[in-house]
Enzyme design. Structure first.
Site, PDB file in Angstrom:
ATOM      1  N   ASP A  23      47.019  43.785  32.813  1.00 25.00           N
ATOM      2  CA  ASP A  23      46.647  43.450  34.189  1.00 25.00           C
ATOM      3  C   ASP A  23      46.008  42.065  34.133  1.00 25.00           C
ATOM      4  O   ASP A  23      44.887  41.911  33.642  1.00 25.00           O
ATOM      5  CB  ASP A  23      45.665  44.502  34.728  1.00 25.00           C
ATOM      6  CG  ASP A  23      45.090  44.128  36.099  1.00 25.00           C
ATOM      7  OD1 ASP A  23      45.476  43.084  36.660  1.00 25.00           O
ATOM      8  OD2 ASP A  23      44.234  44.888  36.600  1.00 25.00           O
ATOM      9  N   LYS A  87      44.646  32.377  38.691  1.00 24.69           N
ATOM     10  CA  LYS A  87      45.792  33.117  39.233  1.00 24.69           C
ATOM     11  C   LYS A  87      46.147  32.650  40.648  1.00 24.69           C
ATOM     12  O   LYS A  87      47.296  32.691  41.052  1.00 24.69           O
ATOM     13  CB  LYS A  87      45.447  34.604  39.238  1.00 24.69           C
ATOM     14  CG  LYS A  87      46.558  35.530  39.686  1.00 24.69           C
ATOM     15  CD  LYS A  87      46.119  36.974  39.509  1.00 24.69           C
ATOM     16  CE  LYS A  87      47.115  37.969  40.041  1.00 24.69           C
ATOM     17  NZ  LYS A  87      46.658  39.358  39.805  1.00 24.69           N
ATOM     18  N   GLU A 187      51.625  45.144  40.902  1.00 24.13           N
ATOM     19  CA  GLU A 187      50.369  45.861  40.683  1.00 24.13           C
ATOM     20  C   GLU A 187      50.355  47.222  41.382  1.00 24.13           C
ATOM     21  O   GLU A 187      49.983  48.225  40.764  1.00 24.13           O
ATOM     22  CB  GLU A 187      49.189  44.988  41.130  1.00 24.13           C
ATOM     23  CG  GLU A 187      48.943  43.836  40.150  1.00 24.13           C
ATOM     24  CD  GLU A 187      48.139  42.675  40.742  1.00 24.13           C
ATOM     25  OE1 GLU A 187      47.578  42.827  41.838  1.00 24.13           O
ATOM     26  OE2 GLU A 187      48.089  41.623  40.079  1.00 24.13           O
ATOM     27  N   ASP A 211      43.937  47.771  47.408  1.00 20.39           N
ATOM     28  CA  ASP A 211      43.401  47.082  46.228  1.00 20.39           C
ATOM     29  C   ASP A 211      42.376  46.028  46.633  1.00 20.39           C
ATOM     30  O   ASP A 211      42.729  44.961  47.133  1.00 20.39           O
ATOM     31  CB  ASP A 211      44.575  46.446  45.462  1.00 20.39           C
ATOM     32  CG  ASP A 211      44.122  45.736  44.180  1.00 20.39           C
ATOM     33  OD1 ASP A 211      42.909  45.542  43.984  1.00 20.39           O
ATOM     34  OD2 ASP A 211      44.999  45.366  43.378  1.00 20.39           O
TER      35      ASP A 211
HETATM   36  P1  ADP Z   1      40.542  41.542  40.290  1.00 19.55           P
HETATM   37  O1  ADP Z   1      41.618  42.555  40.470  1.00 19.55           O
HETATM   38  O2  ADP Z   1      40.418  40.590  41.439  1.00 19.55           O
HETATM   39  O3  ADP Z   1      40.609  40.837  38.987  1.00 19.55           O
HETATM   40  P2  ADP Z   1      38.594  43.720  39.854  1.00 19.55           P
HETATM   41  O4  ADP Z   1      39.440  44.834  40.291  1.00 19.55           O
HETATM   42  O5  ADP Z   1      38.233  43.659  38.410  1.00 19.55           O
HETATM   43  O6  ADP Z   1      39.132  42.312  40.328  1.00 19.55           O
HETATM   44  O7  ADP Z   1      37.256  43.797  40.731  1.00 19.55           O
HETATM   45  C1  ADP Z   1      36.138  43.015  40.473  1.00 19.55           C
HETATM   46  C2  ADP Z   1      35.109  43.276  41.542  1.00 19.55           C
HETATM   47  O8  ADP Z   1      34.693  44.658  41.500  1.00 19.55           O
HETATM   48  C3  ADP Z   1      33.852  42.444  41.375  1.00 19.55           C
HETATM   49  O9  ADP Z   1      33.476  41.882  42.619  1.00 19.55           O
HETATM   50  C4  ADP Z   1      32.820  43.477  40.935  1.00 19.55           C
HETATM   51  O10 ADP Z   1      31.505  43.121  41.335  1.00 19.55           O
HETATM   52  C5  ADP Z   1      33.304  44.707  41.654  1.00 19.55           C
HETATM   53  N1  ADP Z   1      32.778  45.947  41.071  1.00 19.55           N
HETATM   54  C6  ADP Z   1      32.875  46.360  39.785  1.00 19.55           C
HETATM   55  N2  ADP Z   1      32.228  47.525  39.609  1.00 19.55           N
HETATM   56  C7  ADP Z   1      31.688  47.870  40.819  1.00 19.55           C
HETATM   57  C8  ADP Z   1      30.873  48.962  41.276  1.00 19.55           C
HETATM   58  N3  ADP Z   1      30.481  49.916  40.450  1.00 19.55           N
HETATM   59  N4  ADP Z   1      30.517  48.978  42.587  1.00 19.55           N
HETATM   60  C9  ADP Z   1      30.906  47.987  43.407  1.00 19.55           C
HETATM   61  N5  ADP Z   1      31.663  46.931  43.037  1.00 19.55           N
HETATM   62  C10 ADP Z   1      32.045  46.865  41.743  1.00 19.55           C
HETATM   63 MG    MG Z   2      43.308  43.571  40.311  1.00 17.39          MG
END
Ligand code: ADP
Ligand code: MG
Length: 618
Positions: A23, A87, A187, A211
């Site tokens: 991912d 990205k 995705e 998402d």
């Molecule tokens: P991307 O797909 O854009 O790379 P992610 O799916 O990894 O991103 O999401 C990252 C986001 O999720 C960040 O803003 C992070 O602060 C938030 N996040 C991670 N864990 C939690 C949680 N337990 N509660 C709320 N938000 C969270």
């Molecule tokens: Mg993602």
């Protein structure tokens, strides 16, 4: 055409070879595999640490790159050399990004608004492909370190809305990182696979994948039937995510304390510590009722009810997108049979509540939303490896198919491992004024230069009506029918002139030869990409010289003597650079020439200057 693609890819290689699922996220990236014993997908992580690798690259003064958590520490302290959200740049021109220019704290080249963006760090220029490849390389290294075995094959995920160019860029990044990218998958498709949806051929379902990541929101409506995933519609907001939640909390606190946001805005260290606290608060409140901490001399706190109040307008925006996606797919909420939650930000209680409320059903949250996409990619990888015998593969193309463009480069129209039947088309343009014909050379293979690939056919497309260079729009179309026969067509869109031929791509190639071509492309990836970058820079440089020359000849009267002298010298510098093997030097001379010519080009507002540069030249 090969019936089961992976036989060609693995051939004589080890049986138990690992194909990883990746991912490659805007905020975080990670790798997953199917566990050899449990047969279940697992995200790879070092003991006692997170599986998530922040998608951030930091360059030190010598140009050395570090990726991940360590790089994240430089976000506020060294913003010019710390690249996040690469990205977002994939396959984009500056024109595409100009409305969000302030989002990027590093230098995104903006002199030629129509060509693909590059990022400048010190005196080096990086393409989004280079940057993504650094992240992929880090993931590959980690996986190898954890698995204690070489990792060379991967399935990589991309957003459902990614276009052909963005998918190809992601493939190239994988290749540059030393990975054979067996397939690029969406995705939301990966997330569905992780929930076991689509694995049963009899199953028919319409689902929504919600998402919400760090900086982006995507909603996809999918129809799953006969093991095929069809994207019915997508919607979203490319600038809305968990980072906005953090900012909302920061603003709430500053308001509580009575400090103006702009007052802290210049103090990077303070800003960083407050942002980290805000993110911690958000995460804590996903499971607890209250968060409190100290920031400088202040005590800051927030409870869940308040959090939900301040986040409500942001989450509401995502719900509006869901409604639009449904209406684009001509469906109502009652047609949606399952809702899948993806992305770290779906852990926020309010998000779950509002999504459940809108879709009138409980969303699926049982698979870790940070990992669900990578886990699904690992399942797809396992299917490609032929381990999942219940799941038949469709016919696929064993090697990429494309045509030759300027400088002998391979331009892929149908990537390898694409399903058959398949079709693709792309627009090209002419190089010279009045050019009446164009040589269309069709190649098969994975190398960047056509000379290293296999020529399948060639024809002269004639009868292009006389027009200035860059004006004709020649659409080249590839169509592979169910028997694996490729037909190639060319059509000049302004005049309707058309021509076509038929080719049989597989003819005369043994599995061993195909395998050798694949391995060669991996071993030569680095040098191939370097040559490609150089050829592209040279082509761009030569075009700019030509356009500038024409422009000067036509508009001499508009320019001052000083401008003429400066331009001539900048042109000469670029001309010199074109003879050397240094793409960064060429880039910087292009920059310099653009810098000088922009003011008078704007003055003349000659549409031909910009117009002539659009479209790849054959
Ligand atoms: P991307 O797909 O854009 O790379 P992610 O799916 O990894 O991103 O999401 C990252 C986001 O999720 C960040 O803003 C992070 O602060 C938030 N996040 C991670 N864990 C939690 C949680 N337990 N509660 C709320 N938000 C969270
Ligand atoms: Mg993602």
């Amino acid at each position: 055409m090969a019936k089961i693609g992976i036989n060609i890819a693995t051939g004589s290689l080890q049986q138990a070879e690992i194909i990883v699922g990746i991912d490659l996220g805007t905020t975080n990236s990670l790798v997953a595999i199917i566990h050899p014993e449990s047969k279940l997908p697992v995200a790879l992580k070092e003991f006692n640490s997170s599986s998530l690798v922040p998608s951030i690259v930091h360059f030190d003064a010598l140009g050395n790159a570090i990726v991940g958590e360590e790089a994240r520490n430089f976000l506020e302290s060294d913003p010019a050399n710390t690249i996040f959200s690469a990205k977002r740049l994939m396959g984009k021109s500056y024109q595409d990004l100009v409305n969000h220019a302030s989002f990027f704290t590093y230098k995104v080249i903006d002199t030629d608004v129509d060509s693909l963006v590059k990022v400048q760090v010190g005196d080096q220029f990086y393409s989004p492909i280079d940057l993504s490849s650094l992240i992929l390389k880090e993931l590959k290294n980690r996986a190898e370190h954890i698995l204690k075995t070489p990792v060379t094959k991967a399935v990589i995920t991309v957003p459902a809305y990614f276009n052909d160019a963005q998918r190809q860029a992601t493939r190239d990044a994988g290749k540059l990182a030393g990975l054979d990218v067996l397939r690029i998958i969406n995705e939301p498709t990966a997330a569905s696979l992780a929930y076991g949806m689509g694995l049963n051929k009899e199953e028919e379902k319409t689902i929504a994948v919600y998402d919400l990541g760090g900086g982006t929101f995507d909603i996809s409506i999918l129809k799953i039937a006969g093991g095929i995933f069809e994207v019915l519609s997508t919607n979203g907001d490319t600038y809305l995510g968990g980072d906005d939640f953090d900012r909302a909390i920061m603003q709430y606190w500053l308001q509580q304390i009575g400090i103006d946001f702009h007052a802290v805005n210049n103090d990077k260290a303070q800003l960083q510590s407050l942002r980290l606290l805000a993110e911690a608060a958000k995460k804590t409140l996903s499971t607890e009722e209250l968060f409190s901490a100290n920031w400088n001399d202040y005590s800051v706190s927030i409870n869940r009810i308040t959090l939900h109040e301040i986040l409500q307008p942001l989450v509401k925006k995502t719900i509006d997108c869901c409604a639009k996606a449904l209406s684009d797919a001509a469906l109502s909420v009652l047609d949606i049979e399952a809702v899948i939650m993806v992305g770290g930000s779906t852990r926020v209680g309010l998000v779950k509540e509002m999504v459940a409320n809108f879709f009138q059903q409980e969303p699926n949250i049982s698979v870790n939303p940070d990992e669900v996409v990578a886990l699904g990619a690992a399942i797809q990888a396992d299917i490609l490896a032929g381990n999942n015998k219940d799941f038949l593969l469709l016919d696929i193309t064993p090697l990429s198919l494309g045509i030759e463009t300027m400088g002998g480069l391979m331009d892929v129209l149908i990537p390898r491992n694409a399903k058959i039947p398949n079709k693709a088309s792309r627009q090209y343009t002419t190089q010279k004024d009045g050019q009446a014909s164009m040589r269309i050379s069709v190649f098969q293979g994975e190398r960047d230069l056509v000379k290293d690939n296999r020529k399948l056919a060639e024809f002269n497309f004639t009868g292009i009506p006389g027009m200035p260079a860059g004006m004709p729009k020649v659409e080249v179309g590839f169509l592979i029918n169910a028997d694996g026969i490729l037909s190639v067509s060319a059509k000049e869109l302004r005049s309707g002139v058309e021509q076509a031929i038929e080719v049989k791509p597989q003819y005369g190639l043994t599995d061993d030869e195909v395998e050798k071509m694949l391995l060669d492309s991996i071993t030569h990836a680095k040098e191939d990409m370097t040559v490609r970058a150089l050829v592209e820079a040279r082509t761009e440089g030569a075009q700019i010289l030509e356009v500038t020359e024409k422009f000067i000849a036509k508009n001499t009267a508009l320019l001052t003597q000083q401008e003429l002298v400066e331009t001539a010298s900048a042109m000469q510098n670029l001309q010199m650079a074109l003879t050397l093997e240094d793409k960064n030097l060429i880039q910087s001379k292009i920059e310099a020439l653009n810098e000088i010519s922009r003011p008078f080009a704007e003055r003349a507002m000659d549409a031909a200057v910009g117009g002539a540069l659009k479209g790849k030249v054959i």
